[in-house]
Scaffold this active site. Structure first.
Site, mmCIF file in Angstrom:
data_model
loop_
_atom_site.group_PDB
_atom_site.id
_atom_site.type_symbol
_atom_site.label_atom_id
_atom_site.label_comp_id
_atom_site.label_asym_id
_atom_site.label_seq_id
_atom_site.Cartn_x
_atom_site.Cartn_y
_atom_site.Cartn_z
ATOM 1 N N ASP A 184 0.819 -1.467 0.182
ATOM 2 C CA ASP A 184 -0.036 0.195 -0.100
ATOM 3 C C ASP A 184 1.154 0.862 -0.354
ATOM 4 O O ASP A 184 2.035 1.232 0.943
ATOM 5 C CB ASP A 184 -1.174 0.392 1.709
ATOM 6 N N ASP A 205 2.651 4.801 -5.365
ATOM 7 C CA ASP A 205 2.162 6.488 -5.289
ATOM 8 C C ASP A 205 2.750 7.370 -5.847
ATOM 9 O O ASP A 205 3.267 8.147 -5.144
ATOM 10 C CB ASP A 205 1.592 6.369 -3.913
ATOM 11 N N GLY A 253 -8.542 8.389 6.985
ATOM 12 C CA GLY A 253 -8.406 9.128 8.366
ATOM 13 C C GLY A 253 -10.189 9.418 8.853
ATOM 14 O O GLY A 253 -10.915 9.649 7.428
ATOM 15 N N GLY A 258 -9.369 5.601 2.087
ATOM 16 C CA GLY A 258 -9.793 6.343 3.036
ATOM 17 C C GLY A 258 -11.336 5.906 3.251
ATOM 18 O O GLY A 258 -12.132 6.406 3.262
ATOM 19 N N ASN A 311 -9.805 0.720 0.768
ATOM 20 C CA ASN A 311 -9.103 0.883 1.359
ATOM 21 C C ASN A 311 -9.839 1.021 3.221
ATOM 22 O O ASN A 311 -10.103 1.878 3.217
ATOM 23 C CB ASN A 311 -7.866 1.646 0.642
HETATM 24 P P1 13P Z 1 -8.265 4.812 6.198
HETATM 25 O O1 13P Z 1 -7.332 5.062 6.877
HETATM 26 O O2 13P Z 1 -9.043 6.517 5.594
HETATM 27 O O3 13P Z 1 -9.408 3.381 6.341
HETATM 28 O O4 13P Z 1 -7.372 4.832 4.819
HETATM 29 C C1 13P Z 1 -6.828 3.342 4.667
HETATM 30 C C2 13P Z 1 -6.750 3.962 3.456
HETATM 31 O O5 13P Z 1 -6.740 4.335 2.244
HETATM 32 C C3 13P Z 1 -4.960 2.847 3.115
HETATM 33 O O6 13P Z 1 -4.151 2.629 1.616
HETATM 34 O O1 G3H Z 2 -2.656 5.149 3.938
HETATM 35 C C1 G3H Z 2 -2.703 4.445 4.407
HETATM 36 C C2 G3H Z 2 -2.325 4.347 5.547
HETATM 37 O O2 G3H Z 2 -3.381 4.456 6.280
HETATM 38 C C3 G3H Z 2 -0.494 4.780 6.184
HETATM 39 O O3 G3H Z 2 -0.271 4.372 7.385
HETATM 40 O O4 G3H Z 2 1.171 4.716 8.830
HETATM 41 O O5 G3H Z 2 1.382 2.374 7.791
HETATM 42 O O6 G3H Z 2 1.567 4.296 6.830
HETATM 43 P P1 G3H Z 2 1.449 3.612 7.423
HETATM 44 ZN ZN ZN Z 3 -4.062 5.051 1.173
#
Ligand code: 13P
Ligand code: G3H
Ligand code: ZN
Length: 297
Positions: free
Chosen positions: A71, A93, A171, A199, A220
């Protein structure tokens, strides 16, 4: 394009979260993607966390297609490392770069990964993070994916999946008042690869349904499971009895809470029950979920 449902891609950081996701998928017969970030690879060791996910999937849910995905990979090198370890797919990304630099790094990753049979997700437009949202009013136009550019980006890079920005944010934050569904439909018209929505922790039923109807194949989720995990730990520890000092009790309860959260998401995404669909059985030898099967009937 999709079969009226989307797959959940859930982040893991440890054994308990991984087991929670696998057990949720097994009980609900849901295909699933388990994803790992660079920070988690630094924390747990890349090979170590990969092996935890792989072993867990093979041991507890061999009948479930499980994708193991990087990710938000930020460089060619991290993507390469994940391919070497054995990930099924990676995300590069380049969403904070300008268009041509994003195309360039994504294209390089695609060329390398496709040689090795690994799928690649790119991102165009950019999904903001909680800090950016809290810093003040967000100018959504700066973040959102432009449909014409999306078509060009996919054609130039050869990505297998595309993460889009339509007013979604990482978040638990106040997102754009309404996601730009029209924009999503336009992207879908112009792009044939699976579309991913980051998100999605706070995306509930109405939004999920609309997004799936307009072409989202995968959501996600990270914050929702982390919050479930940590809140459970706080609750158990505050009991202050003997049992609170049993790590297995503390983490066991947290695992249960994460599992419930994941199951709720799988039900919302309508991926529950989709493993019985014959299409997925073609990967029986590897038990993996290929990107072109995400959300398919
Ligand atoms: P959230 O933490 O908002 O669920 O987003 C997750 C995400 O996009 C991981 O790539
Ligand atoms: O979007 C991705 C995750 O929420 C970020 O998490 O703290 O492991 O990079 P991380
Ligand atoms: Zn993400």
């Amino acid at each position: 394009m999709n079969g009226g449902y989307a797959v959940g891609a859930f982040n893991t950081t440890n054994m308990e979260t991984t087991r929670a996701i696998i057990e949720a998928a097994k009980e609900l017969k849901s295909p699933v993607i388990i994803q790992i970030t660079e920070k988690t690879m630094e924390y747990a060791g890349g090979r170590q966390i990969f092996n935890i996910v792989k072993n867990c999937a093979e041991l507890y849910a061999p009948e479930i297609p499980v994708g193991i995905h990087l990710d938000h990979g930020k460089s060619f090198d991290i993507c390469k490392k994940c391919v070497e370890i054995g990930f099924n797919s990676v995300m590069i990304d380049g969403s904070r770069k300008n268009f041509s630099d994003n195309v360039s790094v994504t294209k390089n990753v695609v060329e390398y990964c496709h040689e090795k049979g690994v799928d690649v997700q790119g991102e165009l437009g950019s999904v903001p993070y909680i800090g950016e949202m809290e810093a003040g009013e967000v100018d959504w136009d700066l973040y959102m994916t432009k449909p014409e550019e999306a078509a060009e980006f996919v054609a130039q890079t050869g990505v297998d999946a595309l993460a889009v920005a339509i007013g979604n944010a990482h978040g638990f934050v106040k997102e754009r008042k309404e996601p730009d569904y029209e924009r999503l439909s336009k992207i879908r018209e112009k792009v044939s690869v699976p579309l991913i929505l980051h998100g999605a922790s706070d995306w509930e039923n109405g939004r999920v349904k609309e997004a799936v109807a307009r072409g989202i194949c995968c959501f996600n989720v990270d914050t929702a499971t982390r919050v479930a995990f940590v809140n459970s730990i706080i609750k158990t520890v505050h009991k202050k009895d003997e049992i609170a000092f049993d790590i297995r009790k503390i983490l066991g309860d947290a695992q249960e809470e994460v599992k419930k959260t994941v199951q709720k998401k799988m039900i919302d995404f309508c991926s529950a029950g989709k493993c019985s669909i014959s299409n997925h059985s073609k990967n029986e030898e590897t038990h993996t979920l290929k990107t072109d099967e995400i959300g398919e009937e």
